[in-house]
Every structure is written in structure tokens, then in C-alpha cells.
Design a protein around this motif. Sequence first.
Motif, mmCIF file in Angstrom:
data_model
loop_
_atom_site.group_PDB
_atom_site.id
_atom_site.type_symbol
_atom_site.label_atom_id
_atom_site.label_comp_id
_atom_site.label_asym_id
_atom_site.label_seq_id
_atom_site.Cartn_x
_atom_site.Cartn_y
_atom_site.Cartn_z
ATOM 1 N N ILE A 569 -22.000 -86.548 53.400
ATOM 2 C CA ILE A 569 -21.713 -87.365 52.219
ATOM 3 C C ILE A 569 -20.413 -86.870 51.570
ATOM 4 O O ILE A 569 -20.195 -85.658 51.444
ATOM 5 C CB ILE A 569 -22.878 -87.288 51.211
ATOM 6 C CG1 ILE A 569 -24.129 -87.956 51.781
ATOM 7 C CG2 ILE A 569 -22.490 -87.919 49.875
ATOM 8 C CD1 ILE A 569 -24.008 -89.462 51.971
ATOM 9 N N GLU A 645 -21.140 -95.988 59.619
ATOM 10 C CA GLU A 645 -22.157 -95.929 58.563
ATOM 11 C C GLU A 645 -21.704 -95.138 57.325
ATOM 12 O O GLU A 645 -22.466 -94.991 56.372
ATOM 13 C CB GLU A 645 -23.441 -95.292 59.107
ATOM 14 C CG GLU A 645 -23.323 -93.822 59.501
ATOM 15 C CD GLU A 645 -22.795 -93.615 60.912
ATOM 16 O OE1 GLU A 645 -22.808 -92.456 61.374
ATOM 17 O OE2 GLU A 645 -22.354 -94.602 61.545
ATOM 18 N N THR A 646 -20.475 -94.628 57.321
ATOM 19 C CA THR A 646 -20.018 -93.793 56.207
ATOM 20 C C THR A 646 -20.130 -94.506 54.866
ATOM 21 O O THR A 646 -20.662 -93.961 53.888
ATOM 22 C CB THR A 646 -18.567 -93.343 56.438
ATOM 23 O OG1 THR A 646 -18.510 -92.511 57.603
ATOM 24 C CG2 THR A 646 -18.042 -92.554 55.237
ATOM 25 N N ARG A 649 -23.916 -95.154 53.740
ATOM 26 C CA ARG A 649 -24.623 -93.925 53.384
ATOM 27 C C ARG A 649 -24.170 -93.424 52.014
ATOM 28 O O ARG A 649 -24.992 -93.007 51.186
ATOM 29 C CB ARG A 649 -24.389 -92.840 54.436
ATOM 30 C CG ARG A 649 -25.092 -93.093 55.764
ATOM 31 C CD ARG A 649 -24.968 -91.880 56.682
ATOM 32 N NE ARG A 649 -25.623 -90.716 56.101
ATOM 33 C CZ ARG A 649 -25.080 -89.507 56.012
ATOM 34 N NH1 ARG A 649 -23.846 -89.303 56.439
ATOM 35 N NH2 ARG A 649 -25.756 -88.490 55.491
ATOM 36 N N ASN A 650 -22.882 -93.449 51.758
ATOM 37 C CA ASN A 650 -22.368 -92.973 50.475
ATOM 38 C C ASN A 650 -22.763 -93.901 49.325
ATOM 39 O O ASN A 650 -23.101 -93.440 48.234
ATOM 40 C CB ASN A 650 -20.844 -92.837 50.546
ATOM 41 C CG ASN A 650 -20.404 -91.533 51.176
ATOM 42 O OD1 ASN A 650 -20.283 -90.517 50.499
ATOM 43 N ND2 ASN A 650 -20.187 -91.550 52.487
ATOM 44 N N TYR A 653 -26.417 -93.241 48.526
ATOM 45 C CA TYR A 653 -26.590 -91.927 47.909
ATOM 46 C C TYR A 653 -26.213 -91.971 46.432
ATOM 47 O O TYR A 653 -26.967 -91.513 45.564
ATOM 48 C CB TYR A 653 -25.735 -90.892 48.648
ATOM 49 C CG TYR A 653 -25.776 -89.512 48.032
ATOM 50 C CD1 TYR A 653 -26.775 -88.602 48.381
ATOM 51 C CD2 TYR A 653 -24.824 -89.118 47.092
ATOM 52 C CE1 TYR A 653 -26.822 -87.337 47.797
ATOM 53 C CE2 TYR A 653 -24.867 -87.861 46.517
ATOM 54 C CZ TYR A 653 -25.868 -86.969 46.871
ATOM 55 O OH TYR A 653 -25.918 -85.732 46.294
#
Length: 808
Positions: A569, A645-646, A649-650, A653
Motif C-alpha cells: 500500500i 490492482e494498485t 487496493r489503495n 484501504y
Amino acid sequence: MKGFSLTYDGFDPPGEGLREALTSTGNGYLCTRGAAEWEDADGVHYPATYAHGGYNRETTIMGGLPVLNEDLVNLPNWLVLKLRIEGGEAIRLADVELINYRHELDIRHTMVVRELRFRDHDGRVTTLRSRRFVSMADVHHAGIEWTLTPENWSGRVEVVSALDGRVTNHGVARYQQLEGRHLDPVSPRTFGPEVIALKVQTRQSNLYVSEGARTRVFDDSGEPISVERSLYQMEDYIQQVLGFDVHQGSPTRLEKMVTFFNSRDPATSDTLERAGTSARRYKDFGEALERHTSAVTELWCACDLDVPGDDRVQFLLRLHIGHVFQVCSHHTADLDTGVPARGLNGEAYRGHVFWDELYVYPFLNYRMPEVTRSLLMYRYRRLGEAQAAARESGLRGAMYPWQSGSDGKEETQRIHLNPLSGRWEPDLSHNQRHVNAAIFYNIWHYFLATGDRAFLGDYGAEMMLEIARFWASMAQFNPERGRYEIHGVMGPDEFHEKYPGAHEGGLRNNAYTNVMVAWLCRLAQEVLSLLPASRVDALRGRLGLRDEELSRWEDMSRRMFVPFHDDGIISQFEGYEHLEELDWDAYRAKYTNIQRMDRILRAEGDDPNRYKVAKQADTVMLFFLFSAEELKAIFDRLGYPYAEETAHRNIVYYDQRTSHGSTLSYVTHAGVLAEYDPVSSWERFRVALESDVCDVQGGTTQEGIHMGVMSGTLDLVQRGYAGTQIRNGVLYFAPRLPRQLERLRFSMQFRGTPLRVEFAEGHLTLSVHSEGVSRPIRVGVGDVIHELCPGDQRTFVLSTDNDLVHDV
């Protein structure tokens, strides 16, 4: 037409402040709150008028120390019309029995309308209809029309028509302890029997402001009525009292035509003379209104977003467009002004210019690019002050202020009032240096949309180079990491001002800031390649820009440090992963609204700097401002991994750790979720749409609408959902339309060429207007690029998930 009316039935004193802000009328030069003409400022009503650039500084002694503030000044109240029946007291809403009451903003015509039917203490029933506009056609003019009908009586009435310069700034409760008097009287004056005028001066900035008013009365056939006039004046107030007879069942019409001038207006010698003469010459209400509505219609043709499938969304989008007009119109292009974050209808943030323009310009770039150009010139004219601020901090280049007002100095207060605790607390938000990156971003995206090389060469490039130079001087090279770092800043989050227990403000390596710096350091060199060699030489000579500096920028674009958590992350800032998790469920159970968790925690004696809690997660801003392709290129250049997927995911989060204490946060999250979670994206979009009209932050909208949110929702439609993006001189469409927007129509302008965009029944149709200076443009849909010439139309078939399949 649907979606063009904001209407309130019944009078609601606690909600009047909100209504006044939402029903304001303006023309991009000045704006007036939607207060009733017959009401004074009294805690329920707050009549106020503000003009672009009308600032003044005053000092307040607090705790024995001087506190200096610059405010957007509440100008003389031109609305004043008060009705007296048979020698009685002036009618006020609180003192009569309201039989019917309607208060409306006619969004289509930018006009506020009130209709009231009331019974006074003597049983007389009267109907009063008021219409009011600030002219979009004649920048210095406005008008009020009253239609007065006595229903069960005949008799004598008096109408007080006044200009009141006794006003102060006291529209924001938490500023009450600060000095609010900004005007000194100069002179009242008459210009013949029908015209009164008033001149005042701001106490420190020496701005002269004058207003003139011509008041006349007409019978139901439109013929002028002879009235008795009496005059009363003080040094900062002037009024006429018009006396005339009215007859049962017969309407009488009164009009008050008003003019405004200040000492910075062109072709103006004495503002008082100009205001009075202009008021005497001004057209009557009907003709002036016709000119106004014609000018507003022209704006709607260029700016409307047509959403046939959802009446509520349609209404809110048009409300937002209408408010953008009030602050940013073709009149604004002639002024030296920025975009106040809270518009021109309230005193929150003291009328200052923030980074919120980042959310405003994308809508303007495609519809009124000349306005964006002028607003960017506001920054250019204050470049010298930004350079001086950098030097005084031991840095180079240009350090623009977090809050900007008249002359570009840092206007951010060093203390602010926490309304939950009642305590004055340190304010470290001046460390939000990312405003520099926002200005750089705005200049570049204006250029992409317009191709305005003259602006880039004459003004834009110089600002961009000086902003890159600033960041290069602020960055430190860490030999252990082999990376450049930036310390002592705040990101857009604002809940994190410093590390827990630290005495000094600022954070290390805010990810949003560092990535933006890496991007702009590369782009600053590309900008030079777009300019003629002679201009490049002149710029480099003027700025003393050496090859070593350009080499450092190049190196920074490849070696800025970006912090990551162990799980990949992107860390909001260095050390973020070591902060405590907040017990969100406990706080949701304890408080009805936890958007301002910073105030809640401080009121409890705690510190938001201790927790993984964000007002608006600034890491998520990266995915809002840049496409996946752009971000991957930035991270690849930096040598950091960027997987498919960066982004998702961030986003997930930080979404779990964001309180959305700024309504801008809903705009940002709606935009980034459009691709990954359309349902959640639409929910956030709806919250952002409703945020001002429903005052979701509990009392803030009455202090001024949120320009960034209103403009940002419009940009969401064109960029987040219609998927517009410019790459290599091509306007691309990659639609991600929620089902509620499957039928969508709007006009835009790309590099001077008008374009009509229409989504309907699974198709995208692009039509190029054959008018004016239209020239061929290139558009990209899917992997195919087409050149469209004036008069061309092309239709594309969309799949069920809005991916483009082929063109027709």
C-alpha cells in the motif's frame, strides 16, 4: 424545462441562512445573497453582496496580540425595499400572518422570486410578488421588481428604497470575535428626483465602491404613477420614501434598478458619478430582464448537462451549473481575480482562494476557457509575491500561499476556532505546499484543452518553471536511499499536521506531494520543448535557469522517494503505518456525524495526528487526477511497482480510514470508484450532489456554497463517467456510465472547436459544430482515432459495460 427551479414553500427561520446562500444571484462580477429585500441582518436574515477582488485587511487584538485578517468585504446593501401600510411599521415576515409564502431560485434565468400573501395586524390581506436579478448582460447592473396587490383594502402605502453602507462582515459565527467593520463612509448623493447613490471606501485597501438606484412606480397598465418622495441621508446611508395610493384588487408595480462600480473598473473616474449616471440611464426592468435572460440562455447552450433519466440529478447538476455562472462567467475574464473556495455568497474562509480551483477549472476549460485563462492570470500576477515568499523561507522559485487574497500573500491564519470545544487552536495548514503542484496541474490541463501556446509561452511556462524550481530547492537528497525527499509539508488530508507529540509542524514524504513533484519535474522540461527557441532562451535568461537545474529536475523525476507499507500500500506519508487505528464503530455510535473527526478528537483532549484517520485521503487524489496509464508511467519512471490492482487496493484501504470531512472527498472517491465499484461511485456522487443543497455538514453552506464540490460534480460527469481525457492532442472517450446516466447529452469545446456529445441507447454520438472558427479535431474512442471536421458526426456502439465495440 425540468430541473430549473429551487423552490421553498413556507417560511422557515432556522433554514433562512441556507436558503439565502442557495438562492443567491450573481454574474461573475458580483453576487448577492437571496435575502428578502425588506429584512435587515438580524440573526435570521443576512443580506450581503460581494464582488470579486473586494478585499480589506483589519486587525483584531486577541489575548493582547494583534491578529491580522483579510476578508472579502460585505458591500453596501442595495436590496433595501420596505413596505409601510397606512403609516404603520415596515412589514417583516416575523410580524405578519403568512397565508402563503414561496421563495424560488429560477435557475434557468438566474433570478430569485418571492411570492407572499399575508394578513397584517389590522386584517388587511396583501399579495406581494418580488423578482430580482443581477444582470448577466450588463455587468454593473441589477434590478428588483415588486408587484403589490391589496386584496381587501385600499389606502396609502409608503415604500422605503435605500442603499445601506452600515453593513459589516458578521456572517460566520466563529469569526464573531474578529473585526468585521471594513467600510468607511464617503458620500451619499442624488441624481435628480428618482436616483439616489452612495459611495464608500474600504478602510485599508482603499477601494472605492459606489451604488446607484432608480426607483419608480407604475399602475397595472404600465403607466408611471406620480409619487410623493422624501429623502433622508446619513454619511453611510441614503433612502427615498415613495408614497402613493393603492386600490383593492388592482396591482401596482414598483421597480428598483441598481448599478455598481468600484475604483478598479475600467473607464471609471469617479465611481459615484458613474453609478448615479448609469442608474439614471438604465433601462426599465422588463427590457433589462430580457437582455439578462438572453445572455443567460447563451451560457446554458454552452454549459448545460442534460440528464433525462433522473430528475433529481438533473436538477442538482443545473443548480451547480447556475452557481458556477454566478462566480465564473464571461465577465470574470475581464477581472483580476481567482476563484474563492466558497464562491461569492458568503464569508467562510474569508473569501480566499485555495487549491479548490483544481476542481473548478476542468468544467470551465471545455466551456469558458477564456475564464480559466483569466483566473490563471490571477496566479501569474502574484508570481512575484510567491517568489518573495520562497526567498524569505530560504528557498528558490515560487512558493504560492495556501490561502490567497488580494495580493498573493499567505493569508492563512495561524490559529482557528474549534466550534466543538470553543478553544482557539494552532493552525498549521499553511504547510500545504501542494497548492503549488495544483497550480502547475491547472496550467498544463488548460493548455491541453485549449492548445493556447501564447499563454503557455508568455505566462504559463514561467509559473511552471518557478514551481519546479521551488520543489527542487525544497527537496533533499538522501544518499542512504538514493532518493529525493521532501519534509515539513501537509498533504490534502489536513487531519495530519505533524507527527504525534512533535513541536514542529509538517510531515516527511507525503506520497501525494512527492508523486506530483516527480510528475511536474519531468513535465517542466517538456514544456520548454513546446516553446520557440527564442522564448526558451529569454525565459532561461530571465530566470537564470541553468543546465544543472534541469538535470536535477530530470533526476528528481526518476528518484523521488515514495513510502510504501510492507503489503505494498502506498503510505500516505512516511511513518503513517505506525499510527494507531481508530475505533470507527465507537465514534459512529457516540456521534451522529463524524466527518470532522479532528474537531471531535481535539474536543476530547485527543490528537488526530495519532490515528490513521483522514479528512480526505490524499493518496487517493493521485488516482483521481491521473489515469492508470499516466500513473503507471510515473511509477515506472521512479522504479516503483505499479500493478493492475494498485489503484483499487489503495482506494479500498484509504476509504476505510477516511471520514470525508471535506465534501471534496466525496467527489474524489466517486471519481476513482467509477471504474471499480460503480454502485459505490454513484452513492458518493449523489452525496456530493446533495451536500450543499441539503447542507450535509450542518450549517456550513449558509456561510457560502462550496465551489469545488459544485464544479467537481460537473467534472465527474464529463471526466469520471463520460471518460474524457486528452493524450497527445487527442480527446479520448472511455465511458464508465452508471445506468442513471445512460442517456446523457452535453456540449463542450476542444481547442476552439464546439463539440456535441450524446449517449443514448448504447451509442455514443459526437457532432462537430460548423460555426465560428471551428477547425478539425482528433477524437479517440477505444483504440481508434478519428479526425472530425466541422459538420461531421460519428456514432459508436457501446457494449453493455460501456466498453467501445466499433463505430457506425
